[in-house]
Scaffold this active site. Structure first.
Site, PDB file in Angstrom:
ATOM      1  N   CYS A   1     -12.677  22.655  74.906  1.00 46.36           N
ATOM      2  CA  CYS A   1     -13.006  23.785  76.180  1.00 46.36           C
ATOM      3  C   CYS A   1     -12.805  23.110  77.352  1.00 46.36           C
ATOM      4  O   CYS A   1     -11.638  23.227  77.787  1.00 46.36           O
ATOM      5  CB  CYS A   1     -14.692  23.969  75.615  1.00 46.36           C
TER       6      CYS A   1
ATOM      7  N   HIS B   1     -17.638  18.857  77.902  1.00 48.42           N
ATOM      8  CA  HIS B   1     -17.838  17.732  77.126  1.00 48.42           C
ATOM      9  C   HIS B   1     -16.915  16.685  77.550  1.00 48.42           C
ATOM     10  O   HIS B   1     -16.026  17.026  78.265  1.00 48.42           O
ATOM     11  CB  HIS B   1     -17.601  17.866  75.386  1.00 48.42           C
TER      12      HIS B   1
END
Length: 241
Positions: free
Chosen positions: A209, A193
């Site tokens: 993440c 992302h």
């Protein structure tokens, strides 16, 4: 950049110039084009691959994107290795595979011919908690973010975002794009992302993440189709670039 079949493209970082042909004549045609390679993976109509004349100032400039404009990246303040670039990369994986090296803060999209498009990444705690193989099953533009329960336990004020989520926008922790990784019918909860903290690229951070600069995650998003294979390396597998 000349188009070839399969929605790919041809890129040459060491093309013979007209000046070379005039100076050296036909002999110039025998020079090896070591910087030339084909790209026949991913989605059609991709942007050009970075080469020796790539305009990084434009690539990392403020980027209008629907209702939002993502801020420019002060890319020159970062180690050049974290800039988007094509690098030598040997792997047995097929072209079009994403390989995440969380221990060296790199994400590779394999091109074939021992090349890969490499991006710098920031790695959150969750980025070290999971490794293995998965597929991109969901691609989200301007994603909504829901904090995991563990994060809410540490910071109860985030509870208000659990039901409806944090709305899209410049402050959203998932940034401009998110790609969700699944193993079969199971969501790994692992995401590639964007980030609203560009200074975190090249670093290990407390949450999230795999973070990318907004301009880079949009670039990757526009290249890879759904069901792209993603491999997240273990520490033993990680190789210094």
């Amino acid at each position: 950049m000349a188009k070839i079949s399969g929605g790919g493209s041809f890129s040459c970082t060491a093309a013979i110039s007209r000046r070379s042909l005039l100076k050296y004549g036909a002999a110039a045609l025998t020079l090896p084009l070591a910087g030339c390679y084909t790209v026949d993976v991913g989605l059609p109509d991709q942007p050009p691959l970075p080469d020796e004349e790539f305009d990084y100032a434009s690539a990392y400039a403020a980027l209008p994107d629907g209702d939002y404009t993502w801020p420019a990246i002060n890319y020159e303040n970062f180690d050049r290795k974290y800039w988007r670039q094509v690098v030598d990369y040997q792997t047995r994986e097929r072209p079009g595979t994403i390989i995440v090296d969380p221990y060296n803060n790199f994400l590779y999209w394999t091109l074939g011919n021992k090349k890969a498009l490499r991006y710098g990444i920031g790695v959150g705690r969750a980025g070290f908690d999971w490794s293995g193989e998965a597929l991109i099953r969901v691609k989200r533009v301007h994603p909504i973010w829901r904090p995991p329960r563990e994060m809410i336990a540490r910071k109860p004020s985030l509870e208000r975002y659990w039901e409806k989520g944090f709305p899209p926008g410049l402050r959203n922790p998932l940034g401009a794009r998110a790609m969700d990784l699944w193993q079969g019918s199971v969501d790994t909860l692992y995401r590639i992302h964007g980030t609203n903290q560009p200074s975190s690229i090249g670093k290990s951070v407390s949450s999230g993440c795999i973070r990318m600069w907004q301009q880079d995650v949009i670039d990757l998003f526009n290249r890879v189709p759904l069901r792209t294979k993603v491999i997240v390396l273990t520490e033993d597998q990680a190789v210094s670039a």
